[in-house]
Design a protein around this motif. Structure first.
Motif, PDB file in Angstrom:
ATOM      1  N   PRO A 143       0.772  -1.291   0.048  1.00 57.00           N
ATOM      2  CA  PRO A 143       0.039   0.105   0.048  1.00 57.00           C
ATOM      3  C   PRO A 143       0.817   1.367   0.009  1.00 57.00           C
ATOM      4  O   PRO A 143       0.495   2.206  -0.597  1.00 57.00           O
ATOM      5  CB  PRO A 143      -0.813  -0.067   1.354  1.00 57.00           C
ATOM      6  CG  PRO A 143      -1.186  -1.614   1.576  1.00 57.00           C
ATOM      7  CD  PRO A 143       0.441  -2.180   1.090  1.00 57.00           C
ATOM      8  N   ALA A 144       1.953   1.494   0.839  1.00 52.80           N
ATOM      9  CA  ALA A 144       2.705   2.765   0.575  1.00 52.80           C
ATOM     10  C   ALA A 144       3.274   2.883  -0.474  1.00 52.80           C
ATOM     11  O   ALA A 144       3.588   4.153  -0.682  1.00 52.80           O
ATOM     12  CB  ALA A 144       3.835   2.441   1.791  1.00 52.80           C
ATOM     13  N   LEU A 145       3.264   1.891  -1.275  1.00 53.47           N
ATOM     14  CA  LEU A 145       4.265   1.938  -2.756  1.00 53.47           C
ATOM     15  C   LEU A 145       3.281   2.424  -3.662  1.00 53.47           C
ATOM     16  O   LEU A 145       3.280   2.936  -4.961  1.00 53.47           O
ATOM     17  CB  LEU A 145       5.019   0.872  -3.095  1.00 53.47           C
ATOM     18  CG  LEU A 145       5.818   1.008  -4.107  1.00 53.47           C
ATOM     19  CD1 LEU A 145       7.153   1.797  -3.666  1.00 53.47           C
ATOM     20  CD2 LEU A 145       6.625  -0.592  -4.097  1.00 53.47           C
ATOM     21  N   GLN A 146       1.889   2.380  -3.505  1.00 50.78           N
ATOM     22  CA  GLN A 146       0.909   2.452  -4.557  1.00 50.78           C
ATOM     23  C   GLN A 146       0.913   3.596  -5.368  1.00 50.78           C
ATOM     24  O   GLN A 146       0.890   3.601  -6.454  1.00 50.78           O
ATOM     25  CB  GLN A 146      -0.594   2.199  -3.981  1.00 50.78           C
ATOM     26  CG  GLN A 146      -1.748   1.925  -4.938  1.00 50.78           C
ATOM     27  CD  GLN A 146      -1.379   0.515  -5.816  1.00 50.78           C
ATOM     28  OE1 GLN A 146      -1.419  -0.246  -5.320  1.00 50.78           O
ATOM     29  NE2 GLN A 146      -1.307   0.688  -6.954  1.00 50.78           N
ATOM     30  N   PRO A 147       0.970   4.875  -4.587  1.00 49.15           N
ATOM     31  CA  PRO A 147       1.229   6.167  -5.390  1.00 49.15           C
ATOM     32  C   PRO A 147       2.227   6.077  -6.286  1.00 49.15           C
ATOM     33  O   PRO A 147       1.977   6.625  -7.613  1.00 49.15           O
ATOM     34  CB  PRO A 147       1.106   7.257  -4.380  1.00 49.15           C
ATOM     35  CG  PRO A 147       0.734   6.673  -2.944  1.00 49.15           C
ATOM     36  CD  PRO A 147       1.011   5.023  -2.987  1.00 49.15           C
ATOM     37  N   LEU A 148       3.339   5.729  -5.878  1.00 47.78           N
ATOM     38  CA  LEU A 148       4.532   5.722  -6.691  1.00 47.78           C
ATOM     39  C   LEU A 148       4.174   4.765  -7.733  1.00 47.78           C
ATOM     40  O   LEU A 148       4.749   4.978  -9.158  1.00 47.78           O
ATOM     41  CB  LEU A 148       5.919   5.380  -5.933  1.00 47.78           C
ATOM     42  CG  LEU A 148       6.300   6.373  -5.267  1.00 47.78           C
ATOM     43  CD1 LEU A 148       7.659   6.028  -4.550  1.00 47.78           C
ATOM     44  CD2 LEU A 148       6.501   7.906  -5.467  1.00 47.78           C
ATOM     45  N   ALA A 182      11.196   3.096 -12.332  1.00 48.36           N
ATOM     46  CA  ALA A 182      12.491   3.817 -12.826  1.00 48.36           C
ATOM     47  C   ALA A 182      12.120   5.192 -13.314  1.00 48.36           C
ATOM     48  O   ALA A 182      12.712   6.233 -12.715  1.00 48.36           O
ATOM     49  CB  ALA A 182      13.256   3.098 -13.974  1.00 48.36           C
ATOM     50  N   PRO A 183      11.076   5.482 -13.970  1.00 45.49           N
ATOM     51  CA  PRO A 183      10.597   6.696 -14.455  1.00 45.49           C
ATOM     52  C   PRO A 183      10.231   7.797 -13.016  1.00 45.49           C
ATOM     53  O   PRO A 183      10.778   8.896 -13.007  1.00 45.49           O
ATOM     54  CB  PRO A 183       9.542   6.699 -15.208  1.00 45.49           C
ATOM     55  CG  PRO A 183       9.130   5.473 -15.508  1.00 45.49           C
ATOM     56  CD  PRO A 183      10.177   4.454 -14.587  1.00 45.49           C
ATOM     57  N   ILE A 184       9.538   7.351 -12.068  1.00 46.25           N
ATOM     58  CA  ILE A 184       9.311   8.112 -11.116  1.00 46.25           C
ATOM     59  C   ILE A 184      10.139   8.262 -10.128  1.00 46.25           C
ATOM     60  O   ILE A 184      10.429   9.367  -9.665  1.00 46.25           O
ATOM     61  CB  ILE A 184       7.760   7.728 -10.120  1.00 46.25           C
ATOM     62  CG1 ILE A 184       7.152   8.546  -9.253  1.00 46.25           C
ATOM     63  CG2 ILE A 184       8.161   6.364  -9.581  1.00 46.25           C
ATOM     64  CD1 ILE A 184       6.572   9.653 -10.089  1.00 46.25           C
ATOM     65  N   THR A 185      11.260   7.147  -9.950  1.00 45.11           N
ATOM     66  CA  THR A 185      12.341   7.507  -8.996  1.00 45.11           C
ATOM     67  C   THR A 185      13.200   8.429  -9.610  1.00 45.11           C
ATOM     68  O   THR A 185      13.680   9.618  -8.892  1.00 45.11           O
ATOM     69  CB  THR A 185      13.009   6.286  -9.080  1.00 45.11           C
ATOM     70  OG1 THR A 185      12.215   4.932  -8.515  1.00 45.11           O
ATOM     71  CG2 THR A 185      14.303   6.278  -8.320  1.00 45.11           C
ATOM     72  N   ALA A 186      13.394   8.687 -10.929  1.00 46.33           N
ATOM     73  CA  ALA A 186      14.121   9.615 -11.766  1.00 46.33           C
ATOM     74  C   ALA A 186      13.455  10.800 -11.178  1.00 46.33           C
ATOM     75  O   ALA A 186      14.157  12.080 -10.814  1.00 46.33           O
ATOM     76  CB  ALA A 186      14.200   9.474 -13.111  1.00 46.33           C
ATOM     77  N   GLY A 187      12.081  11.148 -11.439  1.00 49.78           N
ATOM     78  CA  GLY A 187      11.642  12.294 -11.433  1.00 49.78           C
ATOM     79  C   GLY A 187      11.769  12.870  -9.778  1.00 49.78           C
ATOM     80  O   GLY A 187      12.111  14.033  -9.571  1.00 49.78           O
ATOM     81  N   VAL A 188      11.143  11.819  -9.022  1.00 55.21           N
ATOM     82  CA  VAL A 188      11.318  12.527  -7.389  1.00 55.21           C
ATOM     83  C   VAL A 188      12.620  12.792  -6.942  1.00 55.21           C
ATOM     84  O   VAL A 188      12.859  13.801  -6.220  1.00 55.21           O
ATOM     85  CB  VAL A 188      10.669  11.480  -6.579  1.00 55.21           C
ATOM     86  CG1 VAL A 188       9.047  11.328  -6.504  1.00 55.21           C
ATOM     87  CG2 VAL A 188      11.064  10.246  -6.224  1.00 55.21           C
ATOM     88  N   MET A 189      13.601  11.960  -7.393  1.00 57.48           N
ATOM     89  CA  MET A 189      15.001  12.156  -6.972  1.00 57.48           C
ATOM     90  C   MET A 189      15.611  13.311  -7.455  1.00 57.48           C
ATOM     91  O   MET A 189      16.286  14.062  -6.996  1.00 57.48           O
ATOM     92  CB  MET A 189      15.841  10.882  -7.141  1.00 57.48           C
ATOM     93  CG  MET A 189      15.830   9.818  -6.218  1.00 57.48           C
ATOM     94  SD  MET A 189      15.748  10.043  -4.472  1.00 57.48           S
ATOM     95  CE  MET A 189      17.345  10.586  -4.509  1.00 57.48           C
ATOM     96  N   GLU A 249       6.953  15.409  -6.182  1.00 48.59           N
ATOM     97  CA  GLU A 249       5.384  15.505  -6.482  1.00 48.59           C
ATOM     98  C   GLU A 249       4.942  14.442  -5.542  1.00 48.59           C
ATOM     99  O   GLU A 249       3.696  14.337  -5.644  1.00 48.59           O
ATOM    100  CB  GLU A 249       4.949  15.413  -7.914  1.00 48.59           C
ATOM    101  CG  GLU A 249       5.887  14.167  -8.404  1.00 48.59           C
ATOM    102  CD  GLU A 249       5.439  13.616  -9.750  1.00 48.59           C
ATOM    103  OE1 GLU A 249       4.153  13.186 -10.057  1.00 48.59           O
ATOM    104  OE2 GLU A 249       6.614  13.439 -10.758  1.00 48.59           O
ATOM    105  N   HIS A 250       5.749  13.125  -4.894  1.00 46.04           N
ATOM    106  CA  HIS A 250       5.302  12.490  -3.965  1.00 46.04           C
ATOM    107  C   HIS A 250       5.613  12.748  -2.342  1.00 46.04           C
ATOM    108  O   HIS A 250       6.953  13.038  -2.451  1.00 46.04           O
ATOM    109  CB  HIS A 250       5.268  11.317  -4.434  1.00 46.04           C
ATOM    110  CG  HIS A 250       4.462  10.981  -5.700  1.00 46.04           C
ATOM    111  ND1 HIS A 250       3.067  10.209  -5.546  1.00 46.04           N
ATOM    112  CD2 HIS A 250       4.722  10.817  -7.108  1.00 46.04           C
ATOM    113  CE1 HIS A 250       2.775   9.927  -6.596  1.00 46.04           C
ATOM    114  NE2 HIS A 250       3.618  10.263  -7.562  1.00 46.04           N
ATOM    115  N   ASP A 251       5.090  12.276  -1.656  1.00 55.39           N
ATOM    116  CA  ASP A 251       5.532  12.310  -0.181  1.00 55.39           C
ATOM    117  C   ASP A 251       6.614  11.071  -0.021  1.00 55.39           C
ATOM    118  O   ASP A 251       6.074   9.963  -0.135  1.00 55.39           O
ATOM    119  CB  ASP A 251       4.267  12.299   0.635  1.00 55.39           C
ATOM    120  CG  ASP A 251       4.936  11.726   2.229  1.00 55.39           C
ATOM    121  OD1 ASP A 251       6.039  12.532   2.452  1.00 55.39           O
ATOM    122  OD2 ASP A 251       4.053  11.607   3.018  1.00 55.39           O
TER     123      ASP A 251
END
Ligand code: FAD
Length: 368
Positions: A72-77, A339-346, A356-358
């Motif tokens: 559940p904690a990973l769902q938004p990412l 990979a894409p969201i990690t690149a974005g948030v990092m 964009e994510h907590d």
């Protein structure tokens, strides 16, 4: 380029300095390198072997963001990253001239019996766009409870190769063949990386070393290798299967060129990457039980890879207690998806912007 204005802190005439050094050239390090470079940063990737030859080379490439299977904690990412995939891969394909086989035929899941009883809503046949026997005539037993997911799959080897070429085209620098042995510090801040041969200077350092992330001082991140064995078959006919098929015993991932990936074990076996013939045969037999025509399929290859696991099965993302030292690791079974969201948030974190994510659930501080 707010985050990458040159600070004078490390500027010595004649000594090359990068804005960011990334340790590890897997899909996470490569995607982040490209994202940072697009924002104007100078980037060096320090890779112990050759980029893209570890977990990112071994993965199946399912882009799973189903609540039944995602923590559940990973769902938004997971959901955001799955949505980013068409644009992410389109850009890589255009910039590299390589195809990554992003497929969107969807997935048929045969859930384990306990899920059928606990969560009957997932097995409503109405969720299937057509009866299973019509969707996949080659399946042996199409009357079992099943549900359909609109998720995609990608070829991780092709993806990683395209990301590597894109990074090089965009001017990311690479040092391959020598491991990083430490993150250097001066006056409490990260100042670069030491390898077995030399040292490199940077304003910021990111640890993207996958299952090995905990081996680079000064931080011992609690990552561990989680072994996965899998095999690749040549389907008797290219159109034998269209969908990804997941059952309790095995999953099957068709590629557009007629290959079929069969996976995968989840084993605590340290840094061992050997395949075990009996295990590969067990996976093969499970595939044949699902799709009997695979009995005539040729085994093209088998392999094992090491997923970066963490104690709570969540990634570790953010700045460490050492200013200028960041980490993006622990993507366990979902690093291709993420990979894409990690690149974005990092990229946001490294530039000092609010992502964009907590990222609180993924903070490195939870293990300190
Ligand atoms: C069998 C299997 C199936 C999988 N299936 C899927 C799937 O279907 N979908 C999905 O999303 N994910 C899947 N995964 C998970 C996914 O592969 C990983 O989460 C992802 O590849 C992690 O990427 P990474 O870049 O962090 O790690 P890696 O790809 O392992 O890259 C880390 C890099 O760091 C380098 N490195 C290590 N130590 C050092 C050092 N000291 N100095 C310099 N470099 C160093 C390594 O050589 C390596 O190249 C699967 C994994 C396996 C093994």
């Amino acid at each position: 380029m707010q985050g990458f204005l040159r600070s004078n802190l490390f500027y010595n005439a004649g000594v090359k300095t990068w804005d960011v050094i990334i340790i590890g050239g897997g899909i996470i390090g490569l995607s982040l390198a490209i994202a940072l470079r697009k924002r104007g940063a100078t980037v060096l990737v320090v890779e112990r072997g050759e980029p893209g030859r570890e977990a990112s080379d071994a993965a199946g490439g399912m882009l799973v963001d189903c609540p039944l299977e995602t923590p559940p904690a990973l769902q938004p990412l997971a959901t955001s990253s799955a949505r980013m995939y068409p644009e992410f891969t389109h850009e890589l394909e255009v910039e590299s001239g390589m195809k990554v086989d992003l497929r969107d035929q969807g997935t048929i899941v045969f859930p384990p019996p306990e899920h059928v009883h606990e969560r009957p809503g997932f097995t409503l046949s109405g969720l299937l766009p057509a009866p299973v026997a019509e969707l996949e005539p080659a399946l042996a037993d199409s009357r079992r409870p099943a549900f359909y997911l609109k998720e995609r799959s990608v070829d991780p080897r092709a993806l990683t190769a395209a990301a590597l070429k894109t990074a090089k085209n965009r001017g990311v620098d690479f040092s391959s063949g020598d491991p990083a042995t430490a993150v250097n510090r001066s006056e409490g801040r990260a100042t670069g990386v030491t390898t077995t041969k030399t040292s490199f200077r940077a304003h910021k350092v990111v640890n993207c070393a996958g299952a090995w992330s905990g081996q680079i001082p000064p931080h011992a991140f609690p990552t561990r290798p989680v072994k996965g064995q899998m095999l690749c078959l040549a389907m008797p006919s290219r159109s034998l299967l269209k969908h990804v098929i997941r059952s309790a015993d095995v999953y099957l991932i068709p590629r557009s060129d007629g290959r079929l990936l069969v996976g995968a074990t989840v084993e605590e076996a340290g840094f061992d990457k050997h395949t075990v013939p009996a295990t590969i045969q067990r996976l093969y037999r499970a595939a044949i039980a699902l799709v009997p025509q695979l009995a005539s399929a040729r085994i093209l290859e088998d392999w094992a890879g090491l997923r970066p696991g963490t104690p709570d099965a969540l990634p570790i993302l953010g700045e460490t207690a050492i200013p200028g030292y960041y980490v993006a690791t622990g993507h366990f079974r979902d690093g291709i998806l993420l990979a894409p969201i990690t690149a974005g948030v990092m990229t946001a974190v490294i530039e000092g912007r609010t992502p964009e994510h907590d990222l609180t659930p993924f903070s490195p501080a939870r293990f300190q």
